[in-house]
Design a protein around this motif. Structure first.
Motif, short mmCIF file in Angstrom:
data_model
loop_
_atom_site.label_atom_id
_atom_site.label_comp_id
_atom_site.label_asym_id
_atom_site.label_seq_id
_atom_site.Cartn_x
_atom_site.Cartn_y
_atom_site.Cartn_z
N ILE A 31 0.91 -1.32 -0.02
CA ILE A 31 -0.02 0.08 0.04
C ILE A 31 0.93 1.25 0.08
O ILE A 31 0.75 2.19 -0.86
N GLU A 32 2.04 1.05 0.84
CA GLU A 32 2.79 2.48 1.10
C GLU A 32 3.54 2.83 -0.24
O GLU A 32 3.78 3.91 -0.59
N VAL A 33 3.96 1.70 -1.25
CA VAL A 33 4.48 1.97 -2.43
C VAL A 33 3.53 2.62 -3.53
O VAL A 33 3.72 2.44 -4.81
N GLY A 34 2.16 2.58 -3.23
CA GLY A 34 1.13 3.46 -4.00
C GLY A 34 0.41 2.46 -4.68
O GLY A 34 -0.62 2.83 -5.68
N ASN A 35 0.25 1.26 -4.32
CA ASN A 35 -0.90 0.24 -4.73
C ASN A 35 -2.22 0.78 -4.30
O ASN A 35 -2.22 0.84 -3.24
N ASN A 36 -3.05 1.01 -5.29
CA ASN A 36 -4.63 1.78 -4.88
C ASN A 36 -5.52 0.65 -4.99
O ASN A 36 -6.21 0.79 -5.87
N TYR A 37 -5.31 -0.12 -3.81
CA TYR A 37 -6.56 -1.35 -3.96
C TYR A 37 -7.89 -0.81 -3.69
O TYR A 37 -7.98 0.17 -2.68
N ASP A 38 -8.75 -1.25 -4.44
CA ASP A 38 -10.18 -0.95 -3.73
C ASP A 38 -10.94 -2.14 -3.36
O ASP A 38 -12.00 -2.19 -3.04
N LEU A 39 -10.21 -3.37 -3.11
CA LEU A 39 -10.61 -4.46 -2.28
C LEU A 39 -9.40 -5.25 -1.72
O LEU A 39 -8.59 -5.36 -2.54
N VAL A 40 -9.76 -5.46 -0.50
CA VAL A 40 -8.87 -6.60 -0.08
C VAL A 40 -9.64 -7.68 0.62
O VAL A 40 -10.44 -7.53 1.11
N ILE A 41 -9.08 -8.82 0.36
CA ILE A 41 -9.81 -10.08 0.83
C ILE A 41 -8.85 -10.76 1.74
O ILE A 41 -7.79 -10.93 1.41
N ALA A 42 -9.30 -11.23 3.19
CA ALA A 42 -8.27 -11.80 3.81
C ALA A 42 -8.92 -13.06 4.61
O ALA A 42 -9.99 -13.14 4.94
N ILE A 43 -8.36 -14.17 4.22
CA ILE A 43 -8.69 -15.66 4.65
C ILE A 43 -7.59 -16.28 5.33
O ILE A 43 -6.72 -16.47 4.54
N GLY A 44 -7.85 -16.70 6.56
CA GLY A 44 -6.88 -17.62 7.18
C GLY A 44 -7.20 -17.68 8.60
O GLY A 44 -8.33 -17.49 9.10
N PRO A 45 -6.30 -17.67 9.58
CA PRO A 45 -6.58 -17.75 11.08
C PRO A 45 -7.09 -16.73 11.27
O PRO A 45 -6.75 -15.38 10.83
N VAL A 46 -7.90 -16.58 12.39
CA VAL A 46 -8.87 -15.40 13.03
C VAL A 46 -7.76 -14.36 13.33
O VAL A 46 -8.03 -13.19 12.65
N PRO A 47 -6.77 -14.61 13.82
CA PRO A 47 -5.92 -13.22 14.34
C PRO A 47 -5.28 -12.70 13.06
O PRO A 47 -5.29 -11.40 13.14
N MET A 48 -5.12 -13.47 12.01
CA MET A 48 -4.46 -12.63 11.14
C MET A 48 -5.79 -11.94 10.00
O MET A 48 -5.38 -10.93 9.75
N MET A 49 -6.64 -12.29 10.09
CA MET A 49 -7.80 -11.47 9.38
C MET A 49 -8.17 -10.40 10.40
O MET A 49 -8.34 -9.05 9.76
#
Ligand SMILES: Cc1cc2nc3c(=O)[nH]c(=O)nc-3n(C[C@H](O)[C@H](O)[C@H](O)COP(=O)(O)OP(=O)(O)OC[C@H]3O[C@@H](n4cnc5c(N)ncnc54)[C@H](O)[C@@H]3O)c2cc1C
Ligand SMILES: Cc1cc2nc3c(=O)[nH]c(=O)nc-3n(C[C@H](O)[C@H](O)[C@H](O)COP(=O)(O)OP(=O)(O)OC[C@H]3O[C@@H](n4cnc5c(N)ncnc54)[C@H](O)[C@@H]3O)c2cc1C
Ligand code: SF4
Ligand code: SF4
Ligand code: FES
Lengths: 472, 285
Positions: free
Chosen positions: B175-193
């Motif tokens: 994100i810092e280098v300028g990727n302009n995401y309009d969606l993030v999907i996170a799936i994994g262990p609960v703490p990671m999400m």
């Protein structure tokens, strides 16, 4: 034969309460043929048959009871099944005291004739002695799909199969029977009885497909259009549990009655051979006053809880559960905390239930249901020391079919709208049972299934004149 | 009865299977799941539909042997049968209209994230995948993921493969280098999400997480799968399993998932004794 003038029913043999509250075997063990004949002789064979008017499916009550007095048990069975396809179930779970038996003239002075117990006796006798499969009717070339294998779906299937329809029942769960297998416990309704009934349906040619969630795997429209079913019957019940919306309901140790009973009944958590986990509780509070609450409480006791209390906000007089179930629960040392209402559930640092705060209630003015409305008594709160809370305050129909079937109308509680004949707002789609009425009774669900079967037959015949000609 | 058409072991604890289920394959969409019951005595266990092929009539599942049911399933071979296989359950993900998405998987969660990445890719979005693993020997689906994204970044906690560090570190730097995401999907262990959602909240990026509460029926009749989202109780099996990561009460989910922890440990050890010996537990929680 001489009338038996006894004012009381022949008592029902039952397991000792303090033994049965540790096992899952059936509580009552049923009449012997001698007991059945003796009880049948209490019936006056009334010309006006008031009892029949109290039965939602109009079982030919005096006729079948008379056949028992002549020890013609198989004939009695045939007489009952002219109008009721699940007598072994109804004889056990019908609220007879408010239906058939409530109208019995013998009940004016003394106890009513034990119609339910006799019905059960006859059905059990038939199962043990005349267990030949029912015949398969000649096919009429038309297909009907039934969604849900609860009592309403099963009875609709039975009637349509008798008329020669090719019937397929689609059931979401892995076993057929609806509430009869996942809700009502083994100790009240042995599951072998339900599976026998389903096997009879199979012998009649009915195809039961489990693991089929309609609305997901196939839609109602696909059943009608792609799979060419002539009609669809929705008997999907009222399985969506309500919660109270109070603090602490998401703590570990809080169950809906549906989850608790499903784990125990359908998934057989009480049997070590099954992998199903269920909480090992010490003290349990069950919230509610219906049959579901009684079943959950008695199940918790059998699963080893030391203390089980039913917390109900009104009094015994208003309790919707069957009287017999309340009495059985009391005999089994279930406590009743009537006129009390939960305020919040309290957890420990690990998120586990450790107590429930309740407030005492008193009965005020009657509300719209005619029952006196409970009102809280300020300052009467106290903490009940429990590690498990089971919420049994009611259920509503699952919205899945409504959401996935365009034009299927429901009321604001999600109950499917039907005309008297069971027809919904969609052509070719019929519905009945709890999906239409909201949580009700087995016999009403069966009655609705029968009514719809007759309407479906009429509908299909109307569309297919060649069938009308073949009409007997 | 449902036929196991093929089986492939992806690592010590993770297995991929193709199950013959033509009706489910016709309908399955990204984000949906099935519930299986191995035999009469088994539990009903939810698994994500990792892939489906209407032509072959098959549904692919990828699962980690964490407890009794998944352990016993992993011991089955191609040609064996599963007693019950119900689906497709849950709401399909709505993955239309995104331009640049970042899909993040943790451990076996990569298997669950993969179909979403594939669908986003097919819908024309630019897709970056961050695939996190504890260590090199448990990396799964590398080739499959590569095929459905524009950039695949693998991270390992111990640095034995890809970049050393957590997926959240990688996400932040992207994100810092300028990727302009309009969606993030996170799936994994609960703490990671939970931590991914914390990061994206700062940047106001829409975030979907796929929740894995304990389930029985998967049709909305038991309420066992209830989760708190935006302060409201929702049933993950019918209202989800995907929810807005900024609204989910992850701490409560973690507590509820430990409902049967003590009992399951006993069952799991028993299953291992009759099986092929304990699989290494690779769960990150
Ligand atoms: C614990 C408990 C105790 C009770 N005790 C009594 C009693 O003592 N006496 C009495 O008369 N009544 C009792 N009742 C009420 C009675 O059981 C119900 O009124 C009756 O079962 C309703 O029958 P039904 O066929 O409409 O629905 P159900 O029995 O609920 O069956 C509906 C079936 O449809 C299936 N289904 C739902 N959606 C779908 C779908 N989309 N696709 C495929 N299948 C689907 C469900 O899995 C279920 O098997 C009790 C209920 C409960 C829960
Ligand atoms: C919608 C959904 C989709 C899923 N998809 C996948 C998938 O594609 N692949 C996969 O490997 N797993 C997936 N899971 C998780 C999987 O269902 C659980 O790991 C399951 O409980 C394993 O069953 P078991 O009997 O082997 O283990 P259990 O004996 O049930 O549990 C073993 C251990 O895991 C814990 N646990 C129980 N249930 C869960 C849970 N739901 N999540 C996390 N920990 C749990 C227990 O407390 C115990 O410590 C999914 C879960 C859901 C709800
Ligand atoms: S079906 Fe039920 S109501 Fe009718 S006679 Fe039998 S027990 Fe009574
Ligand atoms: S009302 Fe009672 S006594 Fe009269 S026929 Fe019916 S069951 Fe017999
Ligand atoms: S799993 Fe039972 S309601 Fe979701």
């Amino acid at each position: 034969m001489a009338i038996n003038t006894s004012l009381k029913k022949v008592p029902m043999p039952a397991q000792d309460p303090l033994i049965r509250n540790h096992n899952f075997k059936e509580v009552t063990t049923g009449y012997t043929p001698e007991m059945a004949v003796e009880e049948a002789r209490r019936c006056l064979n009334c010309k006006t048959k008031p009892c029949v008017a109290g039965c939602p499916v109009n079982v030919h009550i005096p006729e079948f009871i008379h056949l028992i007095t002549e020890e013609k048990f198989e004939e009695a069975f045939q007489k009952i099944t002219e109008t009721n396809s699940l007598p072994a179930v109804c004889g056990r779970v019908c609220p007879q005291e408010s239906q058939c038996e409530s109208r019995c003239v013998r009940g004016k002075k003394g106890e009513a004739v034990a119609i339910g117990r006799l019905e059960r006796f006859v059905a059990d006798w038939h199962r043990e002695h005349a267990a030949q499969s029912p015949p398969k009717a000649a096919a009429n070339g038309h297909k009907v799909a039934i969604i849900g294998s609860g009592p309403s779906g099963l009875s609709c299937a039975a009637d349509l199969a008798k008329l020669g329809y090719a019937v397929t029942i689609f059931e979401a769960f892995h076993t057929g029977g609806g509430v009869l297998v996942y809700g009502i416990p083994e100790f009240r309704l042995p599951k072998a009885i339900v599976s026998d009934e389903i096997n009879n349906l199979r012998a009649m040619g009915v195809n039961l497909q489990t693991d089929m969630v309609i609305g997901r795997i196939l839609s109602v429209d696909e059943l009608l259009e792609d799979l060419n079913f002539d009609a669809v019957y929705i008997g999907s019940g009222a399985g969506l549990p309500s919660f109270m919306g109070i603090e602490g309901e998401d703590l570990i140790g809080v169950y809906s009655a549906n989850e608790y009973l499903t784990r125990s009944n359908l998934m057989k958590a009480y049997d070590m051979e099954y992998a199903t986990p269920i909480r090992k509780s010490r003290a349990v509070a069950v919230i509610g006053g219906g049959n579901v609450a009684m079943d959950a409480a008695r199940t918790a006791k059998r699963l080893g809880a030391e203390k089980v209390a039913v917390v109900y906000r009104r009094s015994f007089a208003e309790m919707p559960a069957r009287k017999e179930e309340v009495e059985h629960a009391q005999e089994e040392q279930i406590e009743f905390l009537n006129l009390e209402n939960p305020v919040r559930i309290i957890g420990d640092e690990r998120g586990q239930v450790k107590a429930m705060e309740v407030i005492k209630m008193k009965l005020g003015e009657p509300d719209s249901s005619g029952r006196r409305r409970p009102v809280a008594i300020p300052g009467s709160n106290y903490e009940l020391n429990v590690d498990t809370v089971i919420v049994a305050i009611g259920t509503t129909p699952n919205p899945l079919l409504k959401k996935t079937t365009e034009g299927l109308e429901t009321d604001r509680w999600g109950c499917i709208y039907t005309k008297d004949n069971g027809a919904t707002s969609r052509e070719g789609v019929f519905a009945g049972g709890d999906a239409v009425t909201g949580a009700a009774t087995v016999i009403l669900a069966m009655g609705a299934g029968k009514t719809a079967a007759a309407s479906i037959d009429k509908y299909v015949r109307h569309k297919h004149p060649e069938l009308r000609q073949a009409e007997p | 009865m449902f036929l196991i058409m093929s089986k492939r072991r992806l690592n010590d604890a993770v297995t991929m299977m193709e199950i013959e289920a033509p009706l489910i394959a016709r309908k399955a969409r990204a984000g949906q799941f099935i519930i299986f019951r191995l035999d009469e005595f088994g539990e009903r266990v939810p698994l994500t539909i990792a892939d489906s092929d209407a032509g072959r009539g098959s549904v692919t599942i990828i699962f980690q042997a964490v407890g009794k049911a998944t352990q016993l399933l992993s011991q089955k071979e191609a040609g064996d049968f599963i007693l019950d296989f119900v689906g497709p359950l849950g709401k399909p993900s709505d993955l239309e209209g995104y331009k640049h998405a970042c899909v993040i998987g943790g451990g076996v969660g990569n298997a669950i994230a993969y179909p979403s990445a594939k669908e986003l890719h097919n819908n024309g979005a630019i897709v970056d995948i961050i695939a996190g693993f504890r260590s090199k020997d448990i990396v799964i689906l590398e080739d499959e993921m590569k095929a459905v994204c524009d950039h695949l970044y693998i991270t390992t906690d111990d640095g034995t493969y890809g970049e050393k560090g957590f997926v959240t570190d990688k996400l932040k730097s992207l994100i810092e280098v300028g990727n302009n995401y309009d969606l993030v999907i996170a799936i994994g262990p609960v703490p990671m999400m939970k931590f991914v959602s914390k990061v994206t909240e700062q940047y106001h990026i829409k975030t979907l997480v796929s929740l894995n509460p304990i389930m029985i029926d998967g049709t909305g009749m038991c309420g066992g799968c209830r989760v708190k989202v935006g302060g409201q109780t929702r049933f993950a099996c019918v209202d989800g399993p995907e929810f807005d990561g900024h609204e989910v009460d992850f701490d409560e989910l973690m507590l509820r998932n430990a409902f049967y922890k003590d009992q399951e440990k006993v069952e799991y050890e028993a299953a291992c004794r009759i099986g092929r010996g304990p699989a290494k537990a690779t769960r990150k929680e």
